[in-house]
Design a protein around this motif. Sequence first.
Motif, PDB file in Angstrom:
ATOM      1  N   GLU A 131       0.663  -1.096   0.042  1.00 45.79           N
ATOM      2  CA  GLU A 131       0.006  -0.098   0.090  1.00 45.79           C
ATOM      3  C   GLU A 131       0.769   1.149   0.016  1.00 45.79           C
ATOM      4  OE1 GLU A 131      -3.497   0.557  -0.039  1.00 45.79           O
ATOM      5  OE2 GLU A 131      -3.203  -1.121  -1.006  1.00 45.79           O
ATOM      6  N   LEU A 132       2.136   1.155   0.497  1.00 45.39           N
ATOM      7  CA  LEU A 132       2.980   2.449   0.611  1.00 45.39           C
ATOM      8  C   LEU A 132       3.176   2.872  -0.996  1.00 45.39           C
ATOM      9  CD1 LEU A 132       5.602   0.889   3.156  1.00 45.39           C
ATOM     10  CD2 LEU A 132       4.272   3.142   3.407  1.00 45.39           C
ATOM     11  N   THR A 133       3.148   1.774  -1.997  1.00 44.71           N
ATOM     12  CA  THR A 133       3.286   2.524  -3.401  1.00 44.71           C
ATOM     13  C   THR A 133       2.330   2.154  -4.043  1.00 44.71           C
ATOM     14  OG1 THR A 133       4.372   0.309  -3.681  1.00 44.71           O
ATOM     15  CG2 THR A 133       6.004   2.333  -3.501  1.00 44.71           C
ATOM     16  N   VAL A 349      13.872   3.463  -9.702  1.00 49.13           N
ATOM     17  CA  VAL A 349      12.818   3.959  -8.838  1.00 49.13           C
ATOM     18  C   VAL A 349      11.508   4.422  -9.676  1.00 49.13           C
ATOM     19  CG1 VAL A 349      11.980   5.891  -7.191  1.00 49.13           C
ATOM     20  CG2 VAL A 349      14.394   4.729  -7.027  1.00 49.13           C
ATOM     21  N   ALA A 350      10.665   3.690  -9.511  1.00 53.43           N
ATOM     22  CA  ALA A 350       9.293   3.844 -10.590  1.00 53.43           C
ATOM     23  C   ALA A 350       8.615   5.162 -10.101  1.00 53.43           C
ATOM     24  CB  ALA A 350       8.530   2.749 -10.376  1.00 53.43           C
ATOM     25  N   ALA A 351       7.668   5.537 -10.838  1.00 51.59           N
ATOM     26  CA  ALA A 351       6.987   6.556 -10.562  1.00 51.59           C
ATOM     27  C   ALA A 351       6.382   6.639  -9.185  1.00 51.59           C
ATOM     28  CB  ALA A 351       5.737   6.824 -11.554  1.00 51.59           C
ATOM     29  N   GLY A 396      -2.129   0.730  -8.433  1.00 50.26           N
ATOM     30  CA  GLY A 396      -3.241   1.539  -7.809  1.00 50.26           C
ATOM     31  C   GLY A 396      -2.944   2.931  -7.571  1.00 50.26           C
ATOM     32  N   CYS A 397      -1.547   3.270  -7.567  1.00 52.21           N
ATOM     33  CA  CYS A 397      -0.903   4.519  -7.183  1.00 52.21           C
ATOM     34  C   CYS A 397      -1.504   5.644  -8.060  1.00 52.21           C
ATOM     35  CB  CYS A 397       0.510   4.491  -7.115  1.00 52.21           C
ATOM     36  SG  CYS A 397       1.265   6.278  -7.004  1.00 52.21           S
TER      37      CYS A 397
END
Length: 402
Positions: A131-133, A349-351, A396-397
């Motif tokens: 859920e953090l990302t 590092v992804a968006a 889901g971000c």
Amino acid sequence: MRKSLIASTAILLSMGTAASAADISDGKVKIGILNDQSGVYADFGGKWSYEAAKMAVEDYGGKVAGVPVEVVTADHQNKADIASNIARQWYDTEQVDSIMELTSSSVGLAVQALSKEKKKITINTGAATTELTGKQCSPYGFHWAYDTHSLAVGTGGALVKQGGDSWFFLTADYAFGYSLEENTSNFVKENGGTIAGSVRHPLATTDYSSFLLQAQSSGAKVIGLANAGLDTANAIKQAAEFGIVAGGQRLAALLFTLAEVHGLGLEAAQGLTLTEGFYWNRDEESAKFGKRYFDRTGRMPNMVQAGTYSAVTQYLKAIDKAGTDDADAVSKALHEMPVNDVFAKNGTVAANGRMIHDMYLLEVKKPGESDVAWDYFKVLATIPGKDAFIDPAKSGCDLVSQ
């Protein structure tokens, strides 16, 4: 003319240095390591992550953009309200620029939400929930060492392929446990397995007898321990008393690291399959880092501690790249820079803030197979980052709406 040009260049260079230093708030960079230092996760991260952070700062030279770097720490006692109060105080009165580690998912989510409000960088190395990302992502939030999806792909995937196609979960009753159970369940079912059931236990309970009896009576081939730290170690010890493994069922330690194997001992832990994002004896570079860390602490680092070293180092690199500790500029730099250090090679590092890197499927050695102290694992497989973590586009971000 030449002297005039040299003098002008020197003035410009000095102005550039002064501007760079002036762009650092409060004339220093201050990093907070906030985690459990007295409870079930004290070995999982604890003061050992604090030491890793200090080691990273020292290795970087103690300064960034011409100003000193300071590391502070506190014990959140695995309580989200205590963690939020400490984080708020750090931000409002103690000039802390970034908070890292954040063991336990409830804490990680709470502090990331506060940091988003305050426009401060968080880099989670101890918390696990996706859920953090995912839906609770933040433009200032980063997830570094591992997550519940990567653990499910590693440990869960290995056991399903080995015939462990029916599962029962012993799950810690908070956000991390739910996330780990859900991710592993989904992966088991996607690969043709079934879920026989689950039971939830309180954090830091000492009596697992009723939970283990339910797991035993389920008849599931695999009992997934969706917990961590001393909770997992105690469950394994008590499972042995009930003869669960002797009876033909397997235990899957879904979040178990080098630190907990050391605490449990090879005799009890031998044969366990687990997944980590780092192993000190993986190659020559990691072994050299492990030795330096051991000389400092008397122990070898697990993925949380090595991940904290990496996160602090990358944060300082990002400040240097941005020329400021402004959170928007540093966040942009963190997203743009590859991660190449002792923890990760060619990490990206992804968006959504997820650092994509390889994970490692490990098996705990038998006592007779370990020749060196802390040499506890066989590396069974390397799991490429693209397979270990959720596709950021499907996480889901939605940072656009934020």
